[in-house]
Design a protein around this motif. Structure first.
Motif, PDB file in Angstrom:
ATOM      1  N   ASN A 169      44.575  30.566  34.752  1.00 56.78           N
ATOM      2  CA  ASN A 169      44.781  30.519  33.295  1.00 56.78           C
ATOM      3  C   ASN A 169      43.722  31.322  32.549  1.00 56.78           C
ATOM      4  N   PRO A 170      43.579  32.601  32.904  1.00 55.90           N
ATOM      5  CA  PRO A 170      42.529  33.419  32.275  1.00 55.90           C
ATOM      6  C   PRO A 170      42.948  33.930  30.904  1.00 55.90           C
ATOM      7  N   GLU A 171      41.955  34.382  30.176  1.00 58.84           N
ATOM      8  CA  GLU A 171      42.220  34.971  28.870  1.00 58.84           C
ATOM      9  C   GLU A 171      42.699  36.403  29.009  1.00 58.84           C
ATOM     10  N   VAL A 172      42.184  37.062  30.037  1.00 60.84           N
ATOM     11  CA  VAL A 172      42.516  38.474  30.191  1.00 60.84           C
ATOM     12  C   VAL A 172      42.499  38.836  31.674  1.00 60.84           C
ATOM     13  N   VAL A 173      43.423  39.700  32.035  1.00 63.07           N
ATOM     14  CA  VAL A 173      43.440  40.273  33.384  1.00 63.07           C
ATOM     15  C   VAL A 173      43.197  41.765  33.229  1.00 63.07           C
ATOM     16  N   VAL A 174      42.195  42.268  33.914  1.00 67.74           N
ATOM     17  CA  VAL A 174      41.808  43.670  33.783  1.00 67.74           C
ATOM     18  C   VAL A 174      42.173  44.405  35.065  1.00 67.74           C
ATOM     19  N   LEU A 175      42.881  45.486  34.925  1.00 67.71           N
ATOM     20  CA  LEU A 175      43.174  46.331  36.080  1.00 67.71           C
ATOM     21  C   LEU A 175      42.103  47.400  36.168  1.00 67.71           C
ATOM     22  N   SER A 176      41.381  47.400  37.264  1.00 65.72           N
ATOM     23  CA  SER A 176      40.214  48.264  37.370  1.00 65.72           C
ATOM     24  C   SER A 176      40.254  49.082  38.647  1.00 65.72           C
ATOM     25  N   SER A 177      39.344  49.988  38.755  1.00 71.25           N
ATOM     26  CA  SER A 177      39.133  50.880  39.902  1.00 71.25           C
ATOM     27  C   SER A 177      40.082  52.072  39.872  1.00 71.25           C
ATOM     28  N   TRP A 178      39.840  52.961  40.813  1.00 71.71           N
ATOM     29  CA  TRP A 178      40.412  54.302  40.653  1.00 71.71           C
ATOM     30  C   TRP A 178      41.929  54.365  40.727  1.00 71.71           C
ATOM     31  N   VAL A 179      42.569  53.508  41.497  1.00 71.80           N
ATOM     32  CA  VAL A 179      44.031  53.558  41.551  1.00 71.80           C
ATOM     33  C   VAL A 179      44.610  53.148  40.196  1.00 71.80           C
ATOM     34  N   ALA A 180      44.021  52.105  39.602  1.00 68.66           N
ATOM     35  CA  ALA A 180      44.496  51.668  38.286  1.00 68.66           C
ATOM     36  C   ALA A 180      44.256  52.749  37.248  1.00 68.66           C
ATOM     37  N   ALA A 181      43.092  53.384  37.322  1.00 68.25           N
ATOM     38  CA  ALA A 181      42.784  54.434  36.359  1.00 68.25           C
ATOM     39  C   ALA A 181      43.746  55.605  36.510  1.00 68.25           C
ATOM     40  N   ALA A 182      44.075  55.938  37.753  1.00 65.33           N
ATOM     41  CA  ALA A 182      44.944  57.091  37.989  1.00 65.33           C
ATOM     42  C   ALA A 182      46.370  56.811  37.516  1.00 65.33           C
ATOM     43  N   LEU A 183      46.889  55.653  37.846  1.00 64.97           N
ATOM     44  CA  LEU A 183      48.293  55.379  37.516  1.00 64.97           C
ATOM     45  C   LEU A 183      48.471  54.935  36.063  1.00 64.97           C
ATOM     46  N   GLY A 184      47.443  54.336  35.496  1.00 62.69           N
ATOM     47  CA  GLY A 184      47.386  54.116  34.050  1.00 62.69           C
ATOM     48  C   GLY A 184      48.537  53.354  33.426  1.00 62.69           C
ATOM     49  N   GLU A 185      48.896  53.782  32.236  1.00 60.70           N
ATOM     50  CA  GLU A 185      49.870  53.063  31.415  1.00 60.70           C
ATOM     51  C   GLU A 185      51.192  52.770  32.122  1.00 60.70           C
ATOM     52  N   PRO A 186      51.770  53.732  32.831  1.00 63.26           N
ATOM     53  CA  PRO A 186      53.063  53.415  33.473  1.00 63.26           C
ATOM     54  C   PRO A 186      52.944  52.215  34.408  1.00 63.26           C
ATOM     55  N   LEU A 187      51.866  52.162  35.157  1.00 59.10           N
ATOM     56  CA  LEU A 187      51.655  51.016  36.037  1.00 59.10           C
ATOM     57  C   LEU A 187      51.509  49.739  35.212  1.00 59.10           C
ATOM     58  N   LEU A 188      50.691  49.822  34.160  1.00 57.21           N
ATOM     59  CA  LEU A 188      50.422  48.652  33.331  1.00 57.21           C
ATOM     60  C   LEU A 188      51.709  48.066  32.769  1.00 57.21           C
ATOM     61  N   THR A 189      52.557  48.934  32.238  1.00 54.69           N
ATOM     62  CA  THR A 189      53.801  48.463  31.637  1.00 54.69           C
ATOM     63  C   THR A 189      54.655  47.709  32.654  1.00 54.69           C
TER      64      THR A 189
ATOM     65  N   SER B  23      55.399  34.412  36.088  1.00 53.96           N
ATOM     66  CA  SER B  23      54.437  33.345  35.774  1.00 53.96           C
ATOM     67  C   SER B  23      54.997  32.370  34.752  1.00 53.96           C
ATOM     68  N   LEU B  24      54.335  31.261  34.637  1.00 54.28           N
ATOM     69  CA  LEU B  24      54.772  30.194  33.749  1.00 54.28           C
ATOM     70  C   LEU B  24      54.420  30.543  32.319  1.00 54.28           C
ATOM     71  N   ARG B  25      55.156  29.964  31.404  1.00 59.83           N
ATOM     72  CA  ARG B  25      55.044  30.434  30.024  1.00 59.83           C
ATOM     73  C   ARG B  25      53.673  30.206  29.403  1.00 59.83           C
ATOM     74  N   ARG B  26      53.143  28.997  29.555  1.00 56.79           N
ATOM     75  CA  ARG B  26      51.874  28.708  28.863  1.00 56.79           C
ATOM     76  C   ARG B  26      50.742  29.601  29.342  1.00 56.79           C
ATOM     77  N   PRO B  27      50.496  29.642  30.648  1.00 62.57           N
ATOM     78  CA  PRO B  27      49.420  30.542  31.061  1.00 62.57           C
ATOM     79  C   PRO B  27      49.736  32.001  30.744  1.00 62.57           C
ATOM     80  N   LEU B  28      51.000  32.375  30.824  1.00 60.17           N
ATOM     81  CA  LEU B  28      51.355  33.760  30.514  1.00 60.17           C
ATOM     82  C   LEU B  28      51.034  34.092  29.069  1.00 60.17           C
ATOM     83  N   ASP B  29      51.391  33.184  28.159  1.00 58.13           N
ATOM     84  CA  ASP B  29      51.136  33.430  26.744  1.00 58.13           C
ATOM     85  C   ASP B  29      49.658  33.631  26.462  1.00 58.13           C
TER      86      ASP B  29
END
Lengths: 417, 417
Positions: A332-352, A362-368
């Motif tokens: 139930n974190p506040e934020v999930v950060v995608l880090s390191s070089w693969v995330a940086a390279a693939l960027g927004e398309p991956l994120l979306t 995931s379940l609604r409450r933690p997802l929200d």
DNA sequence: AGAACTTTGTAAACCCCCTTTCCTAACCCC
DNA sequence: GGGGTTAGGAAAGGGGGTTTACAAAGTTCT
């Protein structure tokens, strides 16, 4: 009885970190702003700022108009007051960066390691050479290097400075810091890349000021740095965060850890390459033996609308999303950060795609409650995080000297009375 | 900026908890023992013990010989000094237990709910009736009930006392505590069964004194209570621990949450029953419509060497072990506790198989650090945990009254001097 | 120019928490 | 009944944060 013992000193340390973080993030700034941002009283901020001034980590840089009253004094990071070095030891290379106190990169050195070079002495040699190189490049006097943070993959005993287990070279209990100390005269701090990235996000990235965050590390290996309760969660033997070997597909792909279906075999760089090869063995995107080139080609392919590239990224995001959804539900974190070089390279398309996949799983409450973002850190997060370990170490070693000699006593009036 | 703000008061609260826990665990005991067990100084222990004496939570119960010197004063829980009530609202029943301050069960009341009874008022009615019943049974005067802890499945807003979402009855934002307050005059505390079990283990079970622990809850639903850094991890919106909907088998069994392959669909009681039915539809172990009877029959079957029962438990343990291995890798806990009625029913045979499965799936370092045990709590852990919430609440509400009236000033000598 | 108002930031006093030290209480043994 | 020993209370001290008082350093009004 290994229950954590907390003392009031921990509060001071946390506040010192918080104030320094804030100053680094927003330089120059005033004591007023710091108090508002940290929630501390003005008096406390003033004493902490005084400490940091004494330590020469920050300086006074003039004044700012206030609405009709005395102008606010401004402080900023004392960029030239010291240097920090971050060392990223990876499977195939050693990267060293030298930072000023505002955590700008002043110099960088890369050393490639040939496949055979797996002996600790060889790695240590590369690190020593690169550290020497950045110090020379930056032209700083040695005395101003406050510390060197070293990140090495695998299990690490940070107090003892021992690499307990590094899978890629089959190291067992290598006293890495002792070996390095023979070549490097600065204070040394050891940990692994997972935690380096997490600390980098905690100090300077998307996890700043957050209570609970997950830093998902996408590189050759995969892991998750956990920020829980405002601090790094290390676990009982400093090996928390081994998320890469979470079972995602029961009886799935064989992983080098011996199990099947680990997250890492699907969303690590080699796993992504394997998927590409399975889909399109003849693809021009594929650069066998070169992960970086393949991932970069994949990113360009997505930008150009290449259907194979799109499918590979989408499938990767689905695996990743399913795994991240589990983390969201569990922690139930506040934020999930995608880090390191693969995330940086693939960027927004991956994120979306990842966001969509997480939402499906995931379940609604933690997802929200959970934001999912790319790391905002523009440079190598492992080097930055390693340097941050050195910064934390420097701060705490300073604060353990209550009787500073040399620094002028700040108030002589109180002595008599 | 939701970063956690720590104050020195938190230290006091934690220490107060720790001392009371120790006294409850080992009654009678001396201040000397408490200081040794908690790592606090004798002076601090003495003041905390003084507080607890003032609050009548503990009493002095005589003396113990010391090796030749002044005898040690002994303190013990003041069992008759108050009562705590724990309420376990589950899908098909409401169970209420009344505890003395040593957390012994003095009275119990069960109310079964028929499938149709899903309206909040109906559930509240059952709870109120059962609470009334245990108070009468135990014959305590109302004034001595320090509080009522209520556990309700699903997402809970504990500050507001709202059941945000309860999947089994499709409740949305039901102000449960307000509704209960109309029938129950004691202080009320709300949370969910996951965290109740975790807190029960933290105070009285296998997680006592441990920094990092995972309490795996095996009932109709499945979840994991997380003890991190010596305290319960709640996550940013109090919904951490939703481990039951972790994907264990990609595209596996359909779960009521809408996803496929959730842990819960394999190791929850309905999942175990389904597995039994698939393996041996005609098995005499199977009691359709009665989960408890089926699980109990399974446990007897294992004891008798029934091959079907053995296979069902083994397969369940394999799923469970794979899931727990992921938790061990991710969180690096000191101990993993198997809790709730399914774990209690299947007991040692399940534990043995789970240990083997975890060992196969997890990495060596975190595995070496993690003990896997059955919950040592003999009674219903949810009721006990719920009562513990009430105890915590009572302690903190007491400590927030610095100017106690009525309690005699303990030292009059200091005023003059 | 001087008075009045505003705002900043330091210093002192205060509260909370824990520990160390000192001293008395209470027991044992000789 | 003194001397040794251990328990536990009281006071002092050190760390931390906040509130309050006040000096410092501007702006604005007269």
């Amino acid at each position: 009885m290994s229950s954590v013992k907390r003392t009031s000193r921990d509060i001071r340390t946390a506040n010192r970190y918080e104030v320094l973080r804030q100053i680094i993030a927003e330089s120059p700034t005033s004591r007023q702003e710091l108090a508002a941002a940290t929630g501390l009283s003005l008096a406390t901020v003033a004493t902490l700022v005084g400490e940091l001034l004494d330590l020469r980590l920050i300086t006074e840089v003039g004044f700012e108009d206030s609405a009709g009253g005395r102008p606010r004094g401004l402080v900023a990071v004392n960029a030239t007051g010291g240097a920090l070095i971050g060392v990223d030891i990876a499977e195939t290379y050693v990267r060293v960066e030298l930072f000023d106190l505002a955590l700008n990169v002043l110099a960088r050195a890369d050393e490639n390691m040939r496949p055979g070079e797996s002996r600790p002495e060889q790695v240590v040699g590369h690190v020593a050479a690169a550290v020497g190189s950045v110090v020379t490049q930056a032209g700083v006097e040695g005395a101003r290097v406050l510390g060197v943070g070293v990140s090495v993959p695998g299990q690490v005993d940070r107090e003892g400075g021992v690499s307990e287990y590094a899978p890629n070279w089959d190291w067992h209990d290598v006293p890495l810091l002792d070996l390095l100390a023979e070549h490097i005269a600065y204070p040394l701090y050891l940990d692994n890349p997972l935690r380096a990235c997490a600390v980098a996000e905690l100090w300077f990235g998307a996890a700043r000021g957050r209570g609970d965050a997950v830093v998902v590390n996408l590189g050759t290996g995969v892991g998750a740095g956990l920020v829980l309760g405002g601090g790094l969660h290390r676990g009982v033997s400093n090996s928390a965060g081994e998320w890469g070997h979470t079972t995602l597909v029961l009886d799935g792909r064989l992983c080098h850890c011996g199990n099947h279906g680990c997250v890492e075999t699907y969303v690590g760089a080699p796993g992504i390459m394997l998927h590409l090869r399975e889909l399109a063995p003849q693809s021009t995107l594929l650069h066998p033996e070169d992960q970086t080139a393949t991932i970069d080609a994949l990113a360009r392919g997505v930008a150009d609308g290449d259907p194979v590239a799109l499918k590979v990224v989408r499938d990767t995001a689905r695996y990743l999303g399913a795994g991240i959804a589990d983390l969201v539900n569990l922690l139930n974190p506040e934020v999930v950060v995608l880090s390191s070089w693969v995330a940086a390279a693939l960027g927004e398309p991956l994120l979306t795609e990842v966001r969509e996949a997480v939402a499906r799983h995931s379940l609604r409450r933690p997802l929200d409650a959970a934001e999912i973002v790319l790391s905002p850190i523009p440079t190598d997060p492992v080097c930055l995080g390693a340097a941050t370990f050195a910064l934390e170490g420097a701060l705490s070693s300073f604060s353990q000297r209550p009787t500073r000699r040399g620094a002028p006593a700040r108030s002589r009036t109180a002595s008599a009375s």
